[in-house]
Every structure is written in structure tokens, then in C-alpha cells.
Design a protein around this motif. Sequence first.
Motif: not given
Ligand code: CA
Length: 752
Positions: A203-204, A206, A235, A237, A655
Motif C-alpha cells: 500500500n502507499g 498511489e 498500486e 489506485e 492495495s
Molecule cells: Ca492504497
Amino acid sequence: MMSISKALGALTIGVLLSPHLAAKDFVVKDKGAFEATLKRLAPGDAIVLKNGTWQDFEVGFFAEGREGKPVTLRAETPGKVILSGRSNLRLAGNYLVVSGLVFKNGYTPTPEVISFRRDARQVANHSRVTEVVIDAFNNPDRDASDYWVSLYGKHNRFDHNYLAGKRNLGVTMAVRLEGKDSQENHHRIDHNYFGPRPILGSNGGETLRVGTSTYSLTDSHTVIEDNYFDRCNGEVEIISIKSGRNIVRNNVFFESRGTLTLRHGNGNLVEGNVFFGNGVENTGGIRVINRDQTVRNNYLEGLTGTRFGSGFAIMNGRVDAPLNRYSQVLNAHIHNNSFIDVDHMQFGAGKDVERNAPPADSRMENNLILHRTGTKNVVFFDDMRGIRFAGNLVQGVDAELPAGFERAAPGLQRNSAGLLMPQDEAMAQRGAPATLRPIAKAQTGPSWYPKQEPQVAFDSGRSILVDGARENALAQALAQARDGDRLVMAPGRYPIPRLLAIEKVVTIEAKQAGSVVLLPELTTLFEIRNGGALKLVGLHIDGSDSPDSAGNVLIRTQKSGMLFSYRLVLENVEVRNLDVNHSHHVFDAGNRSLAEEIRITGSRFVKISGDVLRLDKELDDLGNYNVESLVLEGNRFAQVEGALASLYRGGTDESTFGPRLAMTRNLVDHVGQGKRNKRQAALYLHGVQLTRIAANEFADSAGIVVEHTVGDPDTEVRGNIFKNVAALKTSELHAKGPSTVRYLENQDERRN
Ligand code: CA
């Protein structure tokens, strides 16, 4: 005046006359002069950084301009002022302009490279950052989180900038709504080049986030338009909207693995965007959640993504959901979009016990849904009577659809803008408008900064013959190789008395398959380091001369600090006799290293005292896994005491797309039964998102262990033969339901 200027190291070079006062350009050549000059700036003045490299410069640009008379910070020549080392930029005040700077060869010592505020009390308003470059300005610690750009304040513009190559944790750019003075902000983000961002592997990653769940019921009024998102793969998004009343329009998403997600916040408008997936895996489109969202006049083509990463997904939610969960879709209006060769469109996506409310009071009209190879791409997971469907045209969709979808053959033709449009005049009112023109890559970013390719392909360079007779021939060839080169080894047996560091994209190939034998004499043969990628073709590697010590490794990544993801390809390679001592492994991934791809085909691994692939180095369950895509095809693994492969992806975040495993037509014989193989599994798969194990033969081996965690994992074990192999073990560690592993058409013979 002149002497003071000189004393300050500043020089007034230009005097621009205006009716009221003379605006001045102050050229500064060092940090001291910058600080001193800054205090003297009046509205209309410019402070000009002299061309050159400014090392370790934390720029605090705090000044006050006026409407029509901004205070400017710019490069003497755009692109010729390089901020490197530990550098960053904060701006605070009103009517400021920054332009022409390049951040590269370093990273920010603070949480942001560019921040539109000095601190929590002083923000920038009516200010603009234009033609600024942030190029691979990465903290060498992949886990160290920073944002490249944080927009605070109000009425700011961020345009014609270049942001590419972010490899460490943290959103590339965020619009921050913390504090009243940053809400209802009316920012404009336009004509930027959001260049390739490689898969982060957690995650992280974007590319652009507007708001956070905490402030998601606050309106942002940010306009994001005419930007180019080029392979933004960090990721799931690409853009995450987490606030209200934003406009996302006329952007291009090129081969980007992820979606534009209306994750939180209401009343957003998504229009005139163009998505080109070109069939690249995990390319997605638009995901709709929350109320009052409008999605119109968009064009989406060639998108392969599924589930939450689909070309189009309208989700199920919950009535009165908490801020950080999924709110029900209400009053959505989805019209005049073209979905062409979009493999997956999902209605009521994510339906489960929590997300039990389908969309309501919504409309979907005059869209064009066409799939040229024919597919069951439209799926309804729940009762969709809450969406009024009308005038949607479909072709090549092999799904039962309610009223409001008409079958038609609109006869598409590609127009001068590169978009497929109906030829039939009567159908021209359906789908995206014929006037739509996607923004060109060249119209984004600063014109003076070249847009670089993110990755060098294997075998794209020279072919260099490596003569076996010379001592250390291979090490020397590697030292001289350039990215993309192919080192072709003459037939012979090559003792390798040193570690071969792989710091480039390189292929090592036998001139004739099987004619070259490498004999490693150290504990490790190859170490893949930052920037390296390795392809081996037709080589034989024999471990008989390895040191008599436990825990040797044939190929590994550098043990820590692996910021760059890498690729490893083995084609028609034979590895044998890694058994001088116990636990001699074929491949060992370092903690926090990420392989974009490991692909092993037509190869043989025989007499191995350790594991073949160790991809399970995550210890802290934060979701940082070691391989995105593992492909094993047509190989033979025999007499392996350890595991064939162990993959581990921990944590509860959803994610990422990976890890993924595709394993087909392999022979697995006497694998995984050594006493040191603690899990007693030939294949150990924890948290793997997509698994296909098909048409393999396993004999006299330990079994397969599949542990499903978050993210709707998809596992299929089909058409394999198991002879005297422990039964498949599966567990659902997150969903707590029955196993969703599909075990089909396998032949299972067990002896006792
Ligand atoms: Ca995310």
C-alpha cells in the motif's frame, strides 16, 4: 545599493519597468545569498537561482506577492538548476510562482519534496509551481515514506511538471485537506506528466490522492485536467479521490495498472478522460463509490483489470458506513462513456456481508459497450434495479442484460484522435462524443525535459562474445556491459572464483545450449543489485565446487536496501549438485526486495539441498512481498530437499495486485521432503492474490499449502497429476468462510 548586492552575493540583472514600480530579477549563486535576498523581494520581483547543481538545499520560499504581481523563484535557465542531495522546497505566502527547477540525484530529508506550506500555520495561496521536475528523487530506504508534492492552502496551481520514477513508499502527489485553510481549496492540477511509477509491492503507491477518509465529507473543488498518467503502476489506485466536488477531466491514462477511484467523498465529476490499456494486465478504469458521482463522456479501451481493478466497477456499499469504509452508491449518473474491449465491468462489486447495499437512485444511459473478441464481461453481483438503464448499446457481450441495453453493430472506426467511434450516424449519440481529443504526452510536463523510458528490455543492446580461455572473462565482460547487452559465452567449463554483481540489465547466454558449464567456487554466484536484472539462457551451473558450508545461495538480491525492483529470467538452464552441504538454495530474495517478474521456463533443477525460490522474507506483516509475478513453465525439479517455492504476502491491506503465480507443465519429483523444510510444503503460498497451478505432475513430494488472506484471492489447481503427494492444504485466514480454492480435474494417487 550595488555594494550591498555584491556583499550579499546577489546581482540585479534586469529591471522591468512598470507604471508603479520597478520589478527586479535577483540572481543568486548560493544559499546565503538566497536567504538574504528573499527578505528584500517586493511583489513582481523574481529570485533567480544560478545554473548549476545546488547540493543539499532546503529551499524555503516565503514571500508575499500580489494579484498580477507574483513573487517568482525560477531557474536562470529552465532545467539547468539541479537540486540534488538532501533538498526540498517549501513555499508559503500569497501569489508565488516557482519554475524551471529539477530535483534529481537525492531525496527529501522531510516528509515532502515540494510542500505548499511552511508549517501547519503558514500555507501558500494563489500560488503556482510550473515546469518543475522531480525525477527518481527517492529515499534509498524503500520503506521510508515521503510525498513528492503536497498541495495545501487554496487556489494553487500545479502545472506542466514532470514527476516520474518514484520507488519508495508514499503517494506521489497529494491534495491535503487538513485544516480549514486548505479546504474548499479550488486547486488546479493540469498538464503534468505523471511518468512511470513501478509497482511498489505494498500500500502507499498511489500517484495522486485528493483528501483522506477523515476529511472525505469536506469539499475540495480541485480540478485535475489535461494530465498524462503514463504507466503509473504503483498500486491499485492511480488516482484516489477522498473528498467532494472535484473534477477529473480530459486526462489520459496510458497502460497504467490501477484505477481512478472515487473512494470517498461525494459529488465528483469524471469526464472526458481517455484510458488506453493496450491489453496490459491489471489496467483498469473507473471505480464508483459514494453519492452524487457523475461519470460521463469518458473513453476506455483495451483494459484487462478485474474485480476492484475492472475497467468499470460500481460498488456495493453500506447504508451509514463509517468514514473509512464503503458508502452506498446513491444518485450516480453514468452516461455517454465508451467501453471498448474492456474485459470486466462489474455492478455491485465487493458485495459481501458488510457491503450489502446495491446502488440506488442512479442512472446509466447512452453508453457504448463493445467487445470485439466477445466476452461475458458485464457481471451483476446484486440486484441492480436501483440503476435505471436506458439507451446503452452493446456488442460482443455474452451476458444476460436487463432492459436498457440494446444489441447493435455500430461499426466502429478509429478517428484522427485515435479513438474508435461509431460509423452509424444514428448511433453517434451513444458513447463518448466524437469531439473528444485525448491530451498528447508531448503537451504535458516541461517541454525541455525528455520523457525517459523506465526500463531497458533484455537483449536490446549489443551481443558480446565472452572467451572462456581468459581468466575472469565473465566478470570482466559484466563490468564492461551496458544495459540491454547480451553476453554470449563460448563453449567450455568456467570456474567462477568471485561474486558476480549484477548492476545492469544483462543476459548471459551459452553460445550453444548446454555447452557452457559455470562452476561457482564461492558461497554466492550472482548478486542482483539496484538497477540490475538478470537473464540466463542455456547455461549449465554445477555446484560441485562450491564451498563446503551450509546456506550457500546460487543467486540472490543484495541483502538489504534494494530500492529498485528487478527481473530474473531463466530459460533452458540446468542447475545441479547444489548439495556439497545442507541448505544450498537456488534463489534467495532479500527482505523488502521486489521482483517484478521471475520467469523460469524449460529448465532443470536436480540435487538441491535447500530451496529453489525463497520469496518469503516479510516478517512484519505489512504487506511488503518479494515477487509480483512468478511464472514456472515446463521445468523439472528433482531431488530438492527444500521447497520449490515459498511466497509470502502478509498484512490486511488490499492495495496490490500481486503476488501472482502461474505454474504449468512442470515435473516435480522428490521435492520438499528434507527434514529442514520446516513447513513440509513443496509450494507454500501465503497471501498470493492470483494462483494458477495447471497440468503439472507432482510425484513423491511434499504437498501444496495455500493460505488465503485479504483481497479476494483467486486460486485454481486444475488438471494436475499427484502421485504419492500430501493432500492440498488450504486455509482462509481472513474471510473465515469455506475455502475458495478451486481444485478441479486433478488426478490424485496416494500410496501409503
Ligand atoms: Ca492504497
